[in-house]
Design a protein around this motif. Structure first.
Motif, PDB file in Angstrom:
ATOM      1  N   MET A  18       3.962  24.504  -3.452  1.00 56.14           N
ATOM      2  CA  MET A  18       4.737  24.013  -4.653  1.00 56.14           C
ATOM      3  C   MET A  18       3.987  22.349  -5.018  1.00 56.14           C
ATOM      4  O   MET A  18       3.442  21.858  -4.149  1.00 56.14           O
ATOM      5  N   VAL A  19       4.523  21.942  -6.127  1.00 57.25           N
ATOM      6  CA  VAL A  19       3.775  20.897  -6.789  1.00 57.25           C
ATOM      7  C   VAL A  19       4.873  19.686  -5.979  1.00 57.25           C
ATOM      8  O   VAL A  19       5.802  19.546  -5.675  1.00 57.25           O
ATOM      9  N   LYS A  20       4.094  18.632  -5.491  1.00 58.21           N
ATOM     10  CA  LYS A  20       4.799  17.364  -4.828  1.00 58.21           C
ATOM     11  C   LYS A  20       5.665  16.567  -5.574  1.00 58.21           C
ATOM     12  O   LYS A  20       5.480  16.633  -6.882  1.00 58.21           O
ATOM     13  N   GLN A  21       6.670  16.082  -5.237  1.00 56.99           N
ATOM     14  CA  GLN A  21       7.634  15.309  -5.540  1.00 56.99           C
ATOM     15  C   GLN A  21       6.663  13.722  -5.724  1.00 56.99           C
ATOM     16  O   GLN A  21       5.714  13.531  -4.998  1.00 56.99           O
ATOM     17  N   ARG A  22       7.189  12.978  -6.679  1.00 57.98           N
ATOM     18  CA  ARG A  22       6.321  11.826  -6.617  1.00 57.98           C
ATOM     19  C   ARG A  22       6.418  10.922  -5.532  1.00 57.98           C
ATOM     20  O   ARG A  22       5.299  10.416  -5.108  1.00 57.98           O
ATOM     21  N   ASN A  23       7.499  10.854  -4.786  1.00 52.76           N
ATOM     22  CA  ASN A  23       7.411  10.113  -3.463  1.00 52.76           C
ATOM     23  C   ASN A  23       6.791  10.635  -2.517  1.00 52.76           C
ATOM     24  O   ASN A  23       6.643  10.142  -1.346  1.00 52.76           O
ATOM     25  N   GLU A  24       6.140  11.720  -2.849  1.00 47.19           N
ATOM     26  CA  GLU A  24       5.083  12.325  -1.503  1.00 47.19           C
ATOM     27  C   GLU A  24       3.708  12.098  -2.013  1.00 47.19           C
ATOM     28  O   GLU A  24       2.943  12.270  -1.145  1.00 47.19           O
ATOM     29  N   ILE A  25       3.523  11.354  -3.041  1.00 46.27           N
ATOM     30  CA  ILE A  25       2.100  10.889  -3.184  1.00 46.27           C
ATOM     31  C   ILE A  25       1.753   9.788  -2.555  1.00 46.27           C
ATOM     32  O   ILE A  25       2.297   8.748  -2.343  1.00 46.27           O
ATOM     33  N   LYS A  26       0.542   9.351  -1.973  1.00 44.53           N
ATOM     34  CA  LYS A  26       0.173   8.502  -1.209  1.00 44.53           C
ATOM     35  C   LYS A  26       0.014   7.316  -2.117  1.00 44.53           C
ATOM     36  O   LYS A  26      -0.647   7.413  -3.427  1.00 44.53           O
ATOM     37  N   VAL A  27       0.261   6.074  -1.794  1.00 46.44           N
ATOM     38  CA  VAL A  27       0.282   4.988  -2.802  1.00 46.44           C
ATOM     39  C   VAL A  27      -1.133   4.569  -3.297  1.00 46.44           C
ATOM     40  O   VAL A  27      -1.267   4.567  -4.441  1.00 46.44           O
ATOM     41  N   GLU A  28      -2.161   5.035  -2.442  1.00 47.58           N
ATOM     42  CA  GLU A  28      -3.389   4.589  -2.974  1.00 47.58           C
ATOM     43  C   GLU A  28      -3.856   5.690  -4.102  1.00 47.58           C
ATOM     44  O   GLU A  28      -5.005   5.432  -4.751  1.00 47.58           O
ATOM     45  N   LYS A  29      -3.116   6.596  -4.146  1.00 45.38           N
ATOM     46  CA  LYS A  29      -3.595   7.714  -5.125  1.00 45.38           C
ATOM     47  C   LYS A  29      -2.868   7.443  -6.294  1.00 45.38           C
ATOM     48  O   LYS A  29      -2.665   8.013  -7.332  1.00 45.38           O
ATOM     49  N   THR A  30      -1.901   6.426  -6.471  1.00 46.29           N
ATOM     50  CA  THR A  30      -1.166   6.074  -7.540  1.00 46.29           C
ATOM     51  C   THR A  30      -1.621   4.659  -8.294  1.00 46.29           C
ATOM     52  O   THR A  30      -2.253   3.968  -7.595  1.00 46.29           O
ATOM     53  N   TRP A  31      -1.430   4.705  -9.649  1.00 42.08           N
ATOM     54  CA  TRP A  31      -1.650   3.236 -10.278  1.00 42.08           C
ATOM     55  C   TRP A  31      -0.591   2.435  -9.916  1.00 42.08           C
ATOM     56  O   TRP A  31       0.311   2.440  -9.575  1.00 42.08           O
ATOM     57  N   ASP A  32      -1.048   1.036 -10.191  1.00 39.92           N
ATOM     58  CA  ASP A  32      -0.416   0.042  -9.705  1.00 39.92           C
ATOM     59  C   ASP A  32       0.152  -0.741 -11.245  1.00 39.92           C
ATOM     60  O   ASP A  32      -0.577  -1.574 -11.672  1.00 39.92           O
ATOM     61  N   LEU A  33       1.269  -0.414 -11.371  1.00 33.39           N
ATOM     62  CA  LEU A  33       1.758  -0.749 -12.636  1.00 33.39           C
ATOM     63  C   LEU A  33       2.522  -2.083 -12.526  1.00 33.39           C
ATOM     64  O   LEU A  33       2.849  -2.861 -13.315  1.00 33.39           O
ATOM     65  N   THR A  34       2.560  -2.560 -11.274  1.00 31.80           N
ATOM     66  CA  THR A  34       2.979  -3.918 -11.083  1.00 31.80           C
ATOM     67  C   THR A  34       2.427  -4.942 -11.525  1.00 31.80           C
ATOM     68  O   THR A  34       2.579  -6.193 -11.371  1.00 31.80           O
ATOM     69  N   SER A  35       1.067  -4.787 -11.731  1.00 33.35           N
ATOM     70  CA  SER A  35       0.069  -5.708 -12.388  1.00 33.35           C
ATOM     71  C   SER A  35       0.607  -5.871 -13.802  1.00 33.35           C
ATOM     72  O   SER A  35       0.120  -6.930 -14.513  1.00 33.35           O
ATOM     73  N   ILE A  36       1.598  -4.840 -14.404  1.00 36.01           N
ATOM     74  CA  ILE A  36       1.944  -5.397 -15.712  1.00 36.01           C
ATOM     75  C   ILE A  36       3.353  -6.093 -15.745  1.00 36.01           C
ATOM     76  O   ILE A  36       3.666  -7.288 -16.075  1.00 36.01           O
ATOM     77  N   PHE A  37       4.375  -5.471 -14.919  1.00 35.51           N
ATOM     78  CA  PHE A  37       5.592  -6.029 -14.334  1.00 35.51           C
ATOM     79  C   PHE A  37       5.734  -5.736 -13.029  1.00 35.51           C
ATOM     80  O   PHE A  37       5.618  -4.646 -12.615  1.00 35.51           O
ATOM     81  N   GLU A  38       6.040  -6.888 -12.253  1.00 34.00           N
ATOM     82  CA  GLU A  38       6.245  -6.576 -10.973  1.00 34.00           C
ATOM     83  C   GLU A  38       7.260  -5.895 -10.636  1.00 34.00           C
ATOM     84  O   GLU A  38       7.504  -4.977  -9.593  1.00 34.00           O
ATOM     85  N   THR A  39       8.537  -5.810 -11.518  1.00 31.06           N
ATOM     86  CA  THR A  39       9.560  -5.037 -11.114  1.00 31.06           C
ATOM     87  C   THR A  39      10.081  -4.379 -12.515  1.00 31.06           C
ATOM     88  O   THR A  39       9.738  -5.038 -13.507  1.00 31.06           O
ATOM     89  N   ASP A  40      10.958  -3.556 -12.485  1.00 32.62           N
ATOM     90  CA  ASP A  40      11.545  -3.101 -13.720  1.00 32.62           C
ATOM     91  C   ASP A  40      12.542  -4.100 -14.212  1.00 32.62           C
ATOM     92  O   ASP A  40      12.774  -4.277 -15.334  1.00 32.62           O
ATOM     93  N   ALA A  41      13.259  -4.769 -13.552  1.00 28.59           N
ATOM     94  CA  ALA A  41      13.926  -5.937 -13.840  1.00 28.59           C
ATOM     95  C   ALA A  41      13.106  -7.000 -14.733  1.00 28.59           C
ATOM     96  O   ALA A  41      13.527  -7.450 -15.806  1.00 28.59           O
ATOM     97  N   ASP A  42      11.918  -7.428 -14.194  1.00 27.48           N
ATOM     98  CA  ASP A  42      11.006  -8.173 -15.115  1.00 27.48           C
ATOM     99  C   ASP A  42      10.646  -7.526 -16.639  1.00 27.48           C
ATOM    100  O   ASP A  42      10.431  -8.053 -17.624  1.00 27.48           O
ATOM    101  N   PHE A  43      10.517  -6.270 -16.595  1.00 27.75           N
ATOM    102  CA  PHE A  43      10.241  -5.444 -17.789  1.00 27.75           C
ATOM    103  C   PHE A  43      11.491  -5.457 -18.847  1.00 27.75           C
ATOM    104  O   PHE A  43      11.324  -5.842 -19.746  1.00 27.75           O
ATOM    105  N   GLU A  44      12.684  -5.455 -18.091  1.00 27.64           N
ATOM    106  CA  GLU A  44      13.885  -5.380 -18.901  1.00 27.64           C
ATOM    107  C   GLU A  44      14.164  -7.003 -19.553  1.00 27.64           C
ATOM    108  O   GLU A  44      14.440  -6.855 -20.661  1.00 27.64           O
ATOM    109  N   ALA A  45      13.896  -7.941 -18.745  1.00 30.17           N
ATOM    110  CA  ALA A  45      13.903  -9.372 -19.141  1.00 30.17           C
ATOM    111  C   ALA A  45      13.110  -9.637 -20.491  1.00 30.17           C
ATOM    112  O   ALA A  45      13.285 -10.254 -21.265  1.00 30.17           O
TER     113      ALA A  45
END
Length: 600
Positions: free
Chosen positions: A1-28
């Motif tokens: 079965m297809v993995k859930q997002r939280n099952e993917i290793k961090v190094e295989k994901t993109w780092d969107l914190t380089s845009i906004f560190e947190t969702d709260a920063d995006f909202e602000a």
């Protein structure tokens, strides 16, 4: 079965914190930019007052565009990584509304700019040196002067932009988040849930029964929802035609191509050249049938491997091969490629709810991120270097040009990516030492050409046909779309529509039909890339330098002029004929290898 997002290793994901560190920063930031757009309403009526006002309003327009784009990248990529998360659906919807608001607030810009006389504009630029940088930006606006409406009309269209995009947005949610495909058997006889991501791998199975069952399972879902998909596509086409008519264009195609200053003749030349060379595709289909030992080829067989060689790359192996291949461009290029891998620009693996396919994205103030749905195949290696081509084009442009020219025409976008693919083909062919591996690489090239030049031109014919049909009053029912698509598919592949009933629904699963005349550029881009790759691999240092200058040019000049300086005249049919000559030569070589038994 297809993995859930939280099952993917961090190094295989993109780092969107380089845009906004947190969702709260995006909202602000969303709230801050929203307020700045509101404040910009006071700019209406001010643009033409003086050279200083023209500069101030132009820079305000561009500054807010830049801020909105950054917000969009974060929201859309957060949504794309898992389209089932309601928070990020909400973020994307909010940014889409913000974009519409921005467009509405600045709807005055073009009408007020067009009201300037040429004499006044020239005098403003002459007296204010800070306006000189915007001369090409102004020239491009003036080129479309006949299609700019009054302030009120522009504001009305801008305010409705979110509504015009509803067909596309509905398709995206339906196709990526809501549709559930059946469970099918893989080659090992295991039950797997069919997804957009693994469908391609199943179609590449050497087991015909696996291919047929996966193929029928996928299209049974599209047949079930064909009427809904027809309505989303019809809504999208009607929006394109309405806006084109309102802006006094002869057609939606004319409007779409005018945006990039590309003459419609380029489109027609492509379709004519491809139709002239369809016998080459028919010949390749016949070779496929012979190699597979089939008396009758089906559409479910057109992606089946012709080679017995299991030529695969794991993701780490693909990363190293990409670096090795792209080193041909020099140290500056390779440095940026390494950054992409080391700084997590790439979202690698498939997970539940993730957007299908692959793309390169980002904005002027972000990294040039890439989305993949990785499987250990040769095709995915090509996808990796393809998307890296886009990302390097974006990176070179953004680090060279000011924001006003810090993007590039869609017409040029597919050239950098497919140049990388062509160079990878040249690299692999130069390395192979045995007939079986050479056969596998040639097979991949021919399949890629089939999928990029022939298939995308088929899409282009379909897209233009449905826009013309709607323009002339034809209702785009699922029956109409099914019949049109089946007829085109038969013409291209020389496989009877009656023997391939499922293919009539393929139009329903193609997201590019919502992209407003995008698909033809895959084909023109691949053909141009064929010529450029030859220059880079076999040419001079000047050829490489000219190519890198093309990557750096962005929107600082018209696209046809940018690529012509790199060595390709896309007004002429010659570059297309040259690409077909390469296809035919490699088809000849494949046939000779078949006679030697290299496919066994």
């Amino acid at each position: 079965m297809v993995k859930q997002r939280n099952e993917i290793k961090v190094e295989k994901t993109w780092d969107l914190t380089s845009i906004f560190e947190t969702d709260a920063d995006f909202e602000a930031e969303l709230a801050r930019v929203d307020a700045k757009i509101d404040a910009a309403r006071d700019l209406t009526g001010r643009l033409a007052a003086s050279s200083a006002d023209l500069l101030f309003v132009t820079e305000a327009l561009l500054e807010l565009s830049r801020l909105v784009e950054k917000l969009f990248v974060y929201a859309s990529m957060k949504n794309d990584q898992d389209t089932t998360v309601s928070l990020y659906q909400e973020y994307q919807a909010k940014v889409t509304s913000l974009e519409a608001k921005y467009s509405e607030v600045f709807a005055f810009y073009e009408p007020e700019f067009m009201a300037l006389s040429s004499e006044t504009l020239s005098s403003y630029v002459a007296e204010n040196k800070d306006l000189v940088i915007y001369q090409h930006f102004f020239d491009k606006l003036l080129a479309n002067k006949a299609h700019v409406l009054s302030n009120a009309e522009e504001a009305l269209l801008a305010g409705a932009s979110e509504i015009f995009g509803s067909g596309s947005e509905t398709f995206e949610i339906l196709d990526n988040a809501d549709i559930v495909f059946p469970t099918v058997k893989n080659e090992a006889g295991e039950d797997v849930q069919l997804t957009h991501g693994n469908f391609v791998s199943l179609m590449e199975s050497s087991n015909r029964d696996v291919r047929e069952k996966a193929y029928k399972a996928l299209y049974s879902v599209y047949a079930q929802y064909q009427h809904t998909y027809a309505k989303t596509l019809q809504t999208n086409v009607k929006a394109h035609n309405f806006v084109a008519k309102t802006r006094k264009y002869s057609s939606a195609r004319a409007a779409a191509l005018a945006h990039n200053h590309v003459p419609e003749a380029v489109y027609d030349t492509l379709v004519a050249a491809v139709n002239k060379h369809l016998p080459l595709l028919h010949r390749y289909m016949a070779i496929r049938a012979d190699i597979l030992g089939l008396s009758e080829l089906k559409m479910s067989d057109v992606y089946a491997p012709l080679s017995v060689l299991d030529y695969k790359f794991t993701y780490p192996e693909a990363v190293e091969k990409a670096k090795e291949t792209l080193a041909i461009f020099g140290d500056d290029y390779l440095k940026q490629v390494r950054r992409a891998f080391d700084e997590r620009w790439i979202d690698v693996e498939e997970n539940k709810g993730k957007r299908s396919g692959a793309y390169s994205g980002g904005s002027y103030d972000t990294n040039a991120f890439m989305l993949l749905n990785w499987h250990d195949t040769l095709d995915n290696l090509f996808t990796l270097v393809h998307e890296m081509g886009h990302s390097m084009h974006s990176t070179f442009t953004r680090t060279t040009q000011p924001y006003v020219y810090g993007d590039y025409s869609i017409f040029l976008a597919e050239i950098a990516s497919t140049t990388n693919e062509n160079i990878l083909t040249e690299t692999l062919l130069s390395e192979v030492t045995d007939d079986k591996t050479r056969f596998a690489v040639l097979n991949h090239y021919l399949d890629g050409f089939k999928g990029t030049v022939f298939r995308q031109t088929q899409f282009a014919e379909f897209e233009h046909a449905i826009h013309e049909a709607d323009q002339h009053g034809t209702v785009l029912t699922s029956d109409y779309l099914n019949t049109l698509y089946a007829e085109l598919n038969e013409k291209y592949y020389d496989l009877k529509a009656t023997d391939n009933p499922e293919i009539q629904y393929e139009w329903a699963r193609i997201p590019h039909f919502y992209y407003d005349y995008y698909v033809f550029q895959y084909a023109t881009g691949f053909a141009a890339a064929s010529a450029l790759a030859k220059k880079i691999v076999h040419g001079t240092a000047t050829d490489k330098a000219n190519y890198l200058d093309y990557l750096r040019a962005g929107n600082s000049d018209y696209p046809l002029d940018v690529i012509k300086r790199a060595g390709v005249d896309m007004i002429s049919e010659e570059y297309l004929n040259d690409a077909f000559a390469v296809f035919e030569a490699r088809l000849d070589e494949l046939e000779s290898l078949v006679k030697k038994g290299a496919h066994k």
